[in-house]
Write a protein that holds these residues in place. Structure first.
Motif, mmCIF file in Angstrom:
data_model
loop_
_atom_site.group_PDB
_atom_site.id
_atom_site.type_symbol
_atom_site.label_atom_id
_atom_site.label_comp_id
_atom_site.label_asym_id
_atom_site.label_seq_id
_atom_site.Cartn_x
_atom_site.Cartn_y
_atom_site.Cartn_z
ATOM 1 N N LYS A 182 27.646 65.844 23.160
ATOM 2 C CA LYS A 182 27.891 65.181 21.881
ATOM 3 C C LYS A 182 28.988 65.934 21.151
ATOM 4 O O LYS A 182 29.157 67.147 21.344
ATOM 5 N N LEU A 183 29.722 65.218 20.296
ATOM 6 C CA LEU A 183 30.788 65.839 19.510
ATOM 7 C C LEU A 183 30.499 65.581 18.045
ATOM 8 O O LEU A 183 30.342 64.424 17.624
ATOM 9 N N GLU A 240 21.654 66.542 14.243
ATOM 10 C CA GLU A 240 22.354 65.880 15.352
ATOM 11 C C GLU A 240 22.546 66.803 16.556
ATOM 12 O O GLU A 240 22.851 66.323 17.649
ATOM 13 N N ILE A 241 22.384 68.100 16.363
ATOM 14 C CA ILE A 241 22.543 69.047 17.476
ATOM 15 C C ILE A 241 21.249 69.061 18.277
ATOM 16 O O ILE A 241 20.259 69.678 17.873
ATOM 17 N N GLU A 242 21.235 68.395 19.410
ATOM 18 C CA GLU A 242 20.032 68.291 20.236
ATOM 19 C C GLU A 242 20.053 69.246 21.420
ATOM 20 O O GLU A 242 19.036 69.428 22.085
ATOM 21 N N THR A 243 21.188 69.828 21.718
ATOM 22 C CA THR A 243 21.296 70.750 22.842
ATOM 23 C C THR A 243 21.067 72.175 22.368
ATOM 24 O O THR A 243 21.212 72.494 21.183
ATOM 25 N N GLU A 244 20.705 73.048 23.298
ATOM 26 C CA GLU A 244 20.571 74.465 22.960
ATOM 27 C C GLU A 244 21.940 75.113 22.771
ATOM 28 O O GLU A 244 22.108 75.986 21.938
ATOM 29 N N ALA A 245 22.908 74.692 23.559
ATOM 30 C CA ALA A 245 24.248 75.289 23.499
ATOM 31 C C ALA A 245 25.101 74.588 22.455
ATOM 32 O O ALA A 245 25.112 73.348 22.374
ATOM 33 N N LEU A 303 30.056 60.475 19.142
ATOM 34 C CA LEU A 303 30.869 61.215 18.177
ATOM 35 C C LEU A 303 30.332 60.912 16.792
ATOM 36 O O LEU A 303 30.227 59.749 16.401
ATOM 37 N N LYS A 304 29.975 61.939 16.048
ATOM 38 C CA LYS A 304 29.402 61.780 14.717
ATOM 39 C C LYS A 304 30.216 62.594 13.721
ATOM 40 O O LYS A 304 30.580 63.745 13.994
ATOM 41 N N VAL A 305 30.518 61.996 12.569
ATOM 42 C CA VAL A 305 31.247 62.679 11.500
ATOM 43 C C VAL A 305 30.270 62.959 10.363
ATOM 44 O O VAL A 305 29.595 62.059 9.880
ATOM 45 N N VAL A 306 30.177 64.239 9.960
ATOM 46 C CA VAL A 306 29.304 64.654 8.869
ATOM 47 C C VAL A 306 30.173 65.115 7.709
ATOM 48 O O VAL A 306 31.000 66.022 7.867
ATOM 49 N N PHE A 356 26.254 70.715 26.155
ATOM 50 C CA PHE A 356 26.450 71.378 24.874
ATOM 51 C C PHE A 356 26.967 70.384 23.848
ATOM 52 O O PHE A 356 27.489 69.308 24.189
ATOM 53 N N THR A 357 26.806 70.767 22.578
ATOM 54 C CA THR A 357 27.329 69.985 21.455
ATOM 55 C C THR A 357 28.519 70.726 20.877
ATOM 56 O O THR A 357 28.402 71.904 20.525
ATOM 57 N N ALA A 358 29.646 70.058 20.790
ATOM 58 C CA ALA A 358 30.842 70.650 20.187
ATOM 59 C C ALA A 358 30.848 70.345 18.693
ATOM 60 O O ALA A 358 30.764 69.171 18.300
ATOM 61 N N VAL A 359 30.931 71.388 17.868
ATOM 62 C CA VAL A 359 30.979 71.242 16.413
ATOM 63 C C VAL A 359 32.380 71.645 15.959
ATOM 64 O O VAL A 359 32.752 72.819 16.038
ATOM 65 N N VAL A 360 33.146 70.665 15.475
ATOM 66 C CA VAL A 360 34.536 70.893 15.087
ATOM 67 C C VAL A 360 34.610 70.918 13.568
ATOM 68 O O VAL A 360 34.261 69.926 12.905
ATOM 69 N N LEU A 361 35.024 72.036 13.021
ATOM 70 C CA LEU A 361 35.211 72.144 11.577
ATOM 71 C C LEU A 361 36.637 71.731 11.234
ATOM 72 O O LEU A 361 37.597 72.245 11.816
#
Length: 987
Positions: free
Chosen positions: A753-754, A797-802, A778-781, A725-730
């Protein structure tokens, strides 16, 4: 020196060789010169079309079919150009390398054609109606010409003036087109004929068309088969294309034979090469060691040409013509079968029969479509030994419609050896018209009767006076019975199928759908032949409740031109039936002489909630339909309390029941076709339980308030390029807690990925060297505006389904809790799987919805401050959110998590899943200055959010559940090392 005679012979042989050499040489040159010219022409046309800036290029680019065709022509031209060049130059120059390449290229082309023929034979089942229909329903968008599949179908339907694969009925409520275009019945391309008799807008929407149909046809607000079959187009595209190409099939076959002959000739000439010590020479003779090989190759090609010719020119039809239909053979022309008096009689139905004891599932076998095949016996007229028919009515119109529906369905097969289920053409719908003994004897004469094994009988009116049994009295051995009046005593659970009693008024009366809500009457009784005790009790209720209850009976003073079935009376006042049913909230359905009543179908059609009082009655299709959502079942002894029972039902629930009742009729009751196919689908689900329809499929109307998007489970998914999964941190500016969150998330094994969404435009993110060192990318947007909706943007950058959405202050979740949440999501990828649970409640005093954050036993939302979901919902939230919800969220800086819960619940119809028992998640030191959720107006706004969103969606999609998911050994007294997730927090 040779003797004189031998020398002369040698000289003559040399002269003949020279003549033959010249002949073969120039024939090969001329043969390949024409190929070269053809290739040059095709190559030039293709290049011209592609580079011409003002002519053909615009035409080609506007149509994907033509665009693809240009490249096909370009490839063919290049290949023929090269082939002709090699043949011409190799022949005239007698060059070994060129001729060898010519031979190899010819051989490759021939082998490619052979491989294509083999593949076409192997995958021939993909050219069937079933395959194309499934593809059309799954992938056709409508007017979206940017999609190649959709544009191709639009071109076909426009060119051939057809609609769908079989007919316009292919665009039913389950198709992708209808879900994406809720206001349209058919695509626009189906309404471009000039002889429709209506304008295009009415055609597309199916609006106001009943007056334009031929006399005798009716239509409702839903798509109607009469409109689709008789008003739009006369045939589907499958038949149109087949009819078109059947005209040219012989020409195509002859052309194919000519091409193969030419290729064969080229192979023979290309292989007639031999090199002497004096240089290259074209010699028609071959080495003896190669002769057998070439003769064999030539023989195989010749046999292939002969077989191709026989196949192409032998009389045949592309489609089978052996399907069952009464239209192709009159009932009176059916063969007569005389039953001797001593004909065997089957045993009475075995009440102990179940699917595993009286049904041979091995006849059904395994097939990729997980669909049973049904065979209908040929039509026969059975008479006894003196010539009296076994039935007084013969084949009824209803049974004819039923058999025709089965023969037109995907279940039907005309191959008796492939059949899993057998349906006799003997009409036993109405027992009143049958001679019991003779009908049983007729059944026993069926070729594959075998004590009724795998045979299905349809009966709607069982029994007869005086006892009126609740099941068909005809002895039937082990045959399955689809009956219209089962009681708990005669119904074989899991074997028989309870079906409705069809109401002929469904065809005669067009009742437009009425919006749910309060009606003129609260309770209505319209049955005319009910028991005297029931009528006395209903009259007493009428006296007590006055105008709220309307008690109708048959009319005694009708004129001869009035149909008694279409009229009801009360104290001399006449009412139209069944129209009057739409004027009541509840309609009484009492048992008559038989348990099953056609009144039930009329009540459902009117959108009136049926109040069923028939003890021991097995409701129609109760094996799959949840009747609690559409009816009220009251014991007969509770008839005096009926009014009070119904008054206790909340108005909102009554409206939902009215809507559900109408949909049940549309989906399962409205025609003999619907009844028959529903019966077969129920039996199909028993035989292939792993592919059975879900509860939601059977019971949830396909009316999605927001139908321009679909759950990812309804569309084909692209396999993820990266597991996990990709963790998206706001985040905004809480750097310290952000780094703590990153460090903890990085411990989760499934993290791929984070992604940090930096929502602060006035402050730059920390330098790269200050960020925690983790083992995953780790990518910062950086965002352009500070919006809460940025967390749900579908970043590339989100390549996973989860996707794990998580706030920068959720530091108390452990890696075990996060990993367990991801594992749960993998089992339920269409759900929101999260940690903080919340609930919505109805405030009766305020008359609106209320947001509840206290710890309760129920959950209807999980906050996306820590939740897993499918990345598809990012696209829906960003681009397809209904109304102004997204702008409202960004303006108020609140409720983006509630909006996502509404979105997912509305699309899937399912509740979220809360995982692990933890209740506290945020860092203790985070203050009110740092967090939006601690603002004093925050909770008030969230209640307003729920009411706002419910208004926009037009319904309340949130579902309430009383469970959560915990690891199996979470509470067990086992050593920690035996537990997969030992570090699960209690609070």
């Amino acid at each position: 020196m040779f003797p004189q005679g031998q020398g002369e012979a040698s000289a003559r042989g040399t002269t003949m060789e020279g003549d033959c050499l010249s002949c073969v040489k120039y024939l090969m040159f001329i043969f390949n010169f024409f190929i070269f010219l053809g290739g040059t022409f095709l190559l030039g046309v293709a290049i011209w079309v592609l580079v011409d800036p003002t002519g053909f290029r615009e035409i080609v680019a506007a149509n994907p079919l033509l665009f693809t065709g240009v490249y096909v022509i370009l490839a063919m031209g290049s290949m023929l150009f090269l082939l002709g060049f090699l043949g011409c130059c190799g022949a005239i120059r007698e060059n070994k390398c060129l001729l060898l390449f010519f031979f190899l290229l010819i051989l490759i082309i021939f082998l490619a054609e052979l491989a294509a023929a083999i593949l076409a034979f192997i995958f021939r089942e993909h050219l069937t109606r079933d395959y194309f229909t499934k593809e059309l329903k799954t992938y056709y968008y409508g007017s979206n010409n940017t999609d190649v599949f959709t544009a191709t179908w639009n071109t076909i339907m426009t060119t051939f003036e057809c609609c769908g694969v079989n007919s316009a009925e292919d665009f039913d409520e389950h198709s992708l087109f209808r879900r994406l275009n809720p206001g349209r019945v058919v695509p626009e391309v189906c309404c471009q004929r000039s002889d429709l008799g209506m304008n295009k807008e009415d055609c597309i929407g199916g609006i106001s068309i009943h007056n334009k149909l031929p006399s005798g046809f009716h239509c409702t607000s839903q798509p109607c088969s009469v409109l689709l079959k008789h008003t739009l187009v006369k045939q589907g595209c499958y038949s149109a294309v087949v009819d078109y190409f059947e005209t040219y099939i012989y020409m195509a076959g002859a052309l194919a034979i000519v091409v193969l002959t030419i290729e064969c000739f080229g192979v023979v000439m290309g292989t007639s090469v031999k090199y002497s010590s004096r240089g290259p020479a074209l010699i028609p003779r071959m080495k003896s060691k190669h002769r057998i090989y070439y003769i064999t190759l030539f023989s195989v090609v010749l046999l292939g040409l002969i077989a191709t010719g026989m196949f192409q020119f032998w009389p045949h039809s592309i489609e089978s013509s052996a399907e069952w239909t009464v239209d192709r053979r009159s009932v009176h022309d059916a063969p007569l079968v005389k039953l001797p008096v001593a004909s065997p009689i089957p045993e009475r139905g075995d009440l102990s029969c179940r699917m595993h004891t009286c049904f041979d599932v091995y006849r059904c076998g395994y097939n990729p479509k997980n669909r049973i095949k049904v065979y209908i016996y040929p039509l026969q007229r059975f008479v006894d030994d003196v010539g009296v028919p076994i039935s007084s009515t013969g084949l009824s119109r209803e049974y004819n419609d039923l058999l025709s529906a089965i023969s037109d369905s995907d279940f039907y097969t005309d191959d008796v050896t492939r059949a899993c289920l057998f349906v006799p053409s003997i009409d036993v719908l109405n027992q009143n018209s049958l001679r019991i003994r003779e009908t049983a004897q007729a059944l026993a004469t069926l070729p594959r009767w075998d004590k009724g094994m795998n045979h299905l009988l349809f009966n709607m009116l069982p029994g007869g006076p005086p006892d009126y049994n609740t099941a068909l009295d005809v002895p039937r051995d082990r045959a399955l019975l689809a009956g219209g009046g089962f009681s708990t005593w005669t119904y074989r659970q899991g074997y028989d199928v309870s079906i409705p009693v069809y109401s002929p008024l469904s065809d005669e009366v067009d009742l437009p759908e009425r919006q749910p809500g309060p009606r003129r009457y609260f309770i209505l009784s319209s049955q005319t032949a009910i028991h005297r005790e029931y009528r006395v009790e209903l009259e007493r209720l009428k006296e007590e409740n006055g105008e709220a209850l309307l008690l109708l009976d048959k009319c005694s003073n009708l004129s001869q031109d009035m149909a008694s079935a279409r009229k009801r009376c009360y104290k001399g006042q006449m009412y139209d039936y069944p129209q009057i049913l739409q004027e009541s909230s509840f309609c009484v359905v009492l048992r008559g002489a038989r348990l099953g009543q056609a009144t039930l179908s009329d009540v459902l059609q009117a959108g009136c909630v049926p109040v069923i009082m028939a003890d021991s009655y097995i409701l129609p299709f109760s094996e799959v339909l949840d009747w609690k959502r559409a009816s009220v079942v009251i014991p007969e002894e509770k008839l005096p309390e009926m009014y009070m029972i119904l008054k206790s039902i909340p108005p909102r629930q009554v409206e939902e029941m009215q809507r559900q009742a109408r949909w049940f009729w549309e989906a399962y009751f409205r025609s003999m076709r619907a009844i028959g196919l529903t019966t077969l689908q129920i039996i199909n689900d028993r035989i292939y339980p792993y592919a059975a329809c879900t509860y939601e499929h059977w019971n949830n109307p396909p009316v999605v308030k927001w139908s321009s998007v679909n759950s990812p489970l309804f569309l084909p998914l692209i396999p993820p390029r990266s597991p996990g999964f990709t963790a998206v941190v706001l985040t905004y500016d809480r750097v310290e807690s952000l780094f703590r969150v990153i460090t903890e998330i990085a411990k989760v094994p499934s993290l791929a990925k984070l992604l940090v969404v930096w929502n602060n435009q006035n402050k730059s993110p920390p330098e790269e060297s200050l960020w925690p060192k983790i083992a995953v990318p780790l990518k910062v947007v950086r965002t352009k505006e500070n919006k809460l909706s940025n967390r749900f943007f579908p970043f590339d950058e989100i390549e996973t389904e989860a996707v794990l959405a998580i706030d920068d202050d959720i530091i108390m979740l452990t890696s075990d809790e996060l990993q367990f949440g991801y594992e749960v999501w993998r089992e339920f990828p269409d759900r929101l799987v999260g940690y903080p649970g919340r609930l919505h409640l109805w405030d009766h005093e305020m008359g609106k919805w209320k947001y509840e954050s206290e710890w309760t036993n129920e959950v209807s939302m999980v906050l996306t401050g820590a939740a897993f979901y499918h990345k598809y919902f990012n696209y829906l939230y960003t681009y397809k959110m209904p109304g102004d919800i997204k702008n409202w969220v960004d303006a108020h800086m609140n409720c983006e998590d509630i909006a996502m819960n509404f979105l997912v619940a509305n699309i899937t119809g399912k509740a979220p899943i809360k995982v692990t028992p933890r209740k506290k998640f945020k860092c203790p030191e985070c203050t009110a200055i740092d967090g939006l959720s601690l603002d004093q107006t925050h909770m008030v706004e969230r209640s307003e959010c729920i009411n706002k969103f419910a208004s926009v969606f037009g319904t309340m999609p949130l579902k309430v559940v009383e469970h959560r998911a915990d690891p199996v050994l979470y509470k067990d007294d086992f050593p920690e090392k035996l537990k997969s997730f030992p570090n699960i927090g209690s609070l």
